[in-house]
Write an enzyme that holds these catalytic residues in place. Structure first.
Site, short mmCIF file in Angstrom:
data_model
loop_
_atom_site.label_atom_id
_atom_site.label_comp_id
_atom_site.label_asym_id
_atom_site.label_seq_id
_atom_site.Cartn_x
_atom_site.Cartn_y
_atom_site.Cartn_z
N SER A 80 52.09 19.84 -47.36
CA SER A 80 52.17 19.10 -46.23
C SER A 80 52.97 17.94 -46.65
CB SER A 80 50.74 18.46 -45.96
OG SER A 80 50.87 17.37 -44.88
N TYR A 111 43.14 13.11 -47.37
CA TYR A 111 44.05 14.18 -47.07
C TYR A 111 45.38 14.12 -47.96
CZ TYR A 111 46.99 17.56 -44.29
OH TYR A 111 47.54 18.58 -43.95
C1 8X3 Z 1 49.86 17.64 -41.49
C2 8X3 Z 1 50.69 16.19 -41.50
O1 8X3 Z 1 51.07 13.70 -40.83
O2 8X3 Z 1 48.90 14.98 -40.25
O3 8X3 Z 1 49.63 18.05 -42.65
O4 8X3 Z 1 49.36 14.34 -42.44
S1 8X3 Z 1 50.00 14.81 -41.30
#
Ligand code: 8X3
Length: 254
Positions: free
Chosen positions: A139, A152
């Site tokens: 990502s 994340y």
């Molecule tokens: C998704 C991009 O900006 O939500 O992987 O982290 S974000």
């Protein structure tokens, strides 16, 4: 498990979003796709759709965090052309000060350990094909942080490092390692899952953005990367919508 000569592409997290779109894209590109995800009904329906379209697909219910199940899955294959590690996702957007350690743990488990499990288990079959490709969906969160990104961002950095390290370690063997790093992609489930079903919060992620990327846009880049000639390794492909210049700089029309 396959007709001789038809290369296999395994896609994890194939029940929706980027995974489902990638399965359709690779099937259309001539791969026999093996769809894996926890939700059996979803992947069976998608496999049926792909087969009805004249391509080849099978469904195999799998939780990538269950190593014993992943190892059992791997015994079904002698050779594999492509593995797309797509399973993963975000949970919560809390500041570091108040984020839930269980969310962090779960994100690390799915985005990093899940990818590690499947990649380790299928690496011999990828190598046996003489021309394998491992795709890791990281990502843009794996390349720069943002407020609320916390667990994340940490997990996607883990996925990025896994890709970079594996590429170094298997140099000289016939397996490419491709990292695809999407930015803002509007899918049915990503933001809703992140905000635990709060569709209002999820909608705010994309508010005023003319055209976020779609799952098909990302599937298209994955299919392009894996169908390059064998000697061409797309190390990293960062893909964002035109309306997004960075993780925190997004053009919104009010
Ligand atoms: C998704 C991009 O900006 O939500 O992987 O982290 S974000």
């Amino acid at each position: 498990m396959t007709a001789a000569g038809t290369p296999i592409a395994v896609v994890t997290g194939a029940s929706s979003g980027i995974g489902a779109a990638t399965a359709r894209g690779l099937a259309a590109a001539g791969y026999r796709v093996v769809l894996t995800a926890r939700r059996k009904d979803r992947i069976e329906a998608l496999a049926a759709e792909i087969n009805e379209a004249g391509h080849q697909a099978t469904a195999y219910p799998l939780d990538v965090t269950d190593r014993a199940a992943v190892d059992e899955f791997a015994t079904a294959f002698r050779t594999i052309g492509v593995l797309v590690n797509n399973a993963g996702g975000a949970l919560g957007a809390d500041p570091v000060a108040t984020g839930d350690p269980d969310d962090w743990r779960q994100m690390y488990e799915t985005n990093v350990i899940g990818t590690l499990n499947v990649t380790q288990a299928l690496l011999p079959a990828l190598e046996a094909s003489g021309d394998g490709t491992v795709v890791i969906l990281s990502s843009t969160a794996g390349h720069a942080t943002y407020e609320g990104g916390g667990g994340y961002v940490a997990a996607k950095n883990g996925a990025r490092v896994l890709a970079e390290t594996l590429r170094l370690e298997i140099l000289g063997r016939p397996v490419r390692v491709v990292e695809i790093a999407p930015g803002m992609v509007k899918t049915d489930e990503f933001a809703t899952t992140r905000f635990r079903g709060d569709t209002e919060k999820a909608a705010k992620v994309y508010a005023g953005v003319a055209e976020p990327l779609t799952a098909d846009d990302v599937a298209d880049t994955i299919t392009w990367a894996v169908t390059r000639p064998s000697h061409v390794n797309i190390d990293l492909l960062v893909v964002r919508p035109r309306a997004q210049a960075s993780n925190t700089k997004v053009h919104r029309e009010s």
